[in-house]
Design a protein around this motif. Structure first.
Motif, mmCIF file in Angstrom:
data_model
loop_
_atom_site.group_PDB
_atom_site.id
_atom_site.type_symbol
_atom_site.label_atom_id
_atom_site.label_comp_id
_atom_site.label_asym_id
_atom_site.label_seq_id
_atom_site.Cartn_x
_atom_site.Cartn_y
_atom_site.Cartn_z
ATOM 1 N N LEU A 108 0.863 -1.176 0.000
ATOM 2 C CA LEU A 108 0.000 0.000 0.000
ATOM 3 C C LEU A 108 0.898 1.223 0.000
ATOM 4 O O LEU A 108 1.904 1.260 0.710
ATOM 5 N N VAL A 109 0.553 2.210 -0.802
ATOM 6 C CA VAL A 109 1.356 3.426 -0.902
ATOM 7 C C VAL A 109 0.785 4.474 0.043
ATOM 8 O O VAL A 109 -0.419 4.717 0.085
ATOM 9 N N LYS A 110 1.657 5.086 0.842
ATOM 10 C CA LYS A 110 1.243 6.156 1.753
ATOM 11 C C LYS A 110 0.935 7.431 0.971
ATOM 12 O O LYS A 110 1.557 7.687 -0.062
ATOM 13 N N PRO A 111 0.002 8.246 1.467
ATOM 14 C CA PRO A 111 -0.820 8.037 2.657
ATOM 15 C C PRO A 111 -1.854 6.940 2.445
ATOM 16 O O PRO A 111 -2.528 6.911 1.406
ATOM 17 N N VAL A 112 -1.944 6.048 3.422
ATOM 18 C CA VAL A 112 -2.833 4.893 3.319
ATOM 19 C C VAL A 112 -4.264 5.308 3.628
ATOM 20 O O VAL A 112 -4.530 5.950 4.644
ATOM 21 N N ARG A 113 -5.165 4.940 2.732
ATOM 22 C CA ARG A 113 -6.587 5.178 2.976
ATOM 23 C C ARG A 113 -7.131 4.041 3.840
ATOM 24 O O ARG A 113 -6.976 2.867 3.491
ATOM 25 N N LEU A 114 -7.758 4.382 4.949
ATOM 26 C CA LEU A 114 -8.195 3.358 5.892
ATOM 27 C C LEU A 114 -9.200 2.389 5.278
ATOM 28 O O LEU A 114 -9.153 1.182 5.548
ATOM 29 N N ALA A 115 -10.095 2.888 4.448
ATOM 30 C CA ALA A 115 -11.075 2.004 3.819
ATOM 31 C C ALA A 115 -10.388 0.967 2.947
ATOM 32 O O ALA A 115 -10.752 -0.220 2.951
ATOM 33 N N GLU A 116 -9.373 1.399 2.209
ATOM 34 C CA GLU A 116 -8.629 0.462 1.368
ATOM 35 C C GLU A 116 -7.838 -0.523 2.214
ATOM 36 O O GLU A 116 -7.770 -1.725 1.910
ATOM 37 N N LEU A 117 -7.237 -0.046 3.290
ATOM 38 C CA LEU A 117 -6.483 -0.913 4.185
ATOM 39 C C LEU A 117 -7.353 -2.035 4.726
ATOM 40 O O LEU A 117 -6.984 -3.224 4.671
ATOM 41 N N HIS A 118 -8.527 -1.690 5.235
ATOM 42 C CA HIS A 118 -9.406 -2.714 5.812
ATOM 43 C C HIS A 118 -9.941 -3.661 4.747
ATOM 44 O O HIS A 118 -10.106 -4.863 5.008
ATOM 45 N N ALA A 119 -10.195 -3.153 3.548
ATOM 46 C CA ALA A 119 -10.656 -4.017 2.459
ATOM 47 C C ALA A 119 -9.583 -5.038 2.101
ATOM 48 O O ALA A 119 -9.876 -6.221 1.881
ATOM 49 N N ARG A 120 -8.317 -4.592 2.063
ATOM 50 C CA ARG A 120 -7.223 -5.511 1.746
ATOM 51 C C ARG A 120 -7.082 -6.579 2.824
ATOM 52 O O ARG A 120 -6.899 -7.762 2.527
#
Length: 246
Positions: A108-120
């Motif tokens: 994941l490339v910063k800044p990390v989007r929280l929605a994308e983080l949790h989906a992954r």
């Protein structure tokens, strides 16, 4: 302990030196009922990984004490069965490739989007659970045993990383069928994936190399992962047309 939204919880090791980012990520992960161990240096992260098994590691490559790529390599040796996701501000493709080749399953490339983080995270954890109902798949001398997460070539074990196994299992589920890059990324990584698919190319290259090495030593008949230019890949038994390979 159940997740607040979908029942998928895990033990996560977060290695991040930035206090603001670390607080945000660890708090958000805990709000989804994950157990989080947050370490601020590479040395502390490696010590934690050696002491306790985890389901998933989030590793910042820009650490203050150790090179993030080397930490990635050591984490993979310490936790061969976990999912390893690198967090990087290095948007250059070569940095991502080096991280993947060092043992990472995803990035994941910063800044990390929280929605994308949790989906992954949901996608990675669910993938492991869903595999239990799929039978072993033999293709020539290659056998992909999904419930046991074991691959053999002529009876010899083939050691694969988490996503290498998942990718091979997806290809083996439909041998001789052309699978698009989008399908493979969706099924093996994340249905909401967007951006570069270099992750897929790196894992395909690793699979070809590892299968080829064992097959050569065992003189085994194994399937080829054929590149379909502009489309995707196909797993087929027998020698493919040379024009199909890059």
């Amino acid at each position: 302990m159940d997740s607040l939204d979908d029942g998928v919880a895990s033990r996560i090791l977060l290695i991040e030196d930035d206090s603001t980012i670390g607080e945000v990520l660890s708090s958000s992960l805990r709000s989804h009922a994950h157990e989080v161990v947050w370490e601020r240096t590479g040395a502390a992260g490696l010590a934690s990984a050696s002491a306790t098994m985890v389901d998933l590691v989030l590793l910042d490559l820009g650490l203050p004490d150790l090179d993030g790529i080397e930490v990635c390599r050591q984490l993979r040796r310490a936790q061969p069965g976990c999912v390893l996701v690198i967090l990087t501000a290095r948007a250059a493709e070569m940095d991502v490739v080096v991280g993947l080749e060092a043992g990472a399953d995803d990035y994941l490339v910063k800044p990390v989007r929280l929605a994308e983080l949790h989906a992954r995270i949901r996608a990675h954890l669910r993938r492991n659970e869903a595999a239990a109902t799929v039978p072993a798949v033999p293709i020539g001398d290659l056998v992909v045993d999904v419930p046991r997460r074991r691959v053999t070539v002529a009876g010899r074990d083939l050691r694969l990383r988490v996503k290498e196994f998942d990718l091979l299992a997806r290809l083996a589920a439909q041998p001789d069928v052309a699978l698009s890059r989008e399908t493979l990324m969706s099924d093996v990584w994340d249905e909401h994936w967007f951006g570069s698919t270099k992750t897929l190319d790196v894992h395909i290259a690793a699979l070809r190399r590892k299968i080829g090495e064992v097959a050569a030593s065992a003189r085994a008949c194994v399937p080829e992962i054929v590149t379909l230019r502009g489309y995707g890949y196909r797993l087929e038994l027998g020698a493919p047309d040379d024009s199909a390979r890059p």
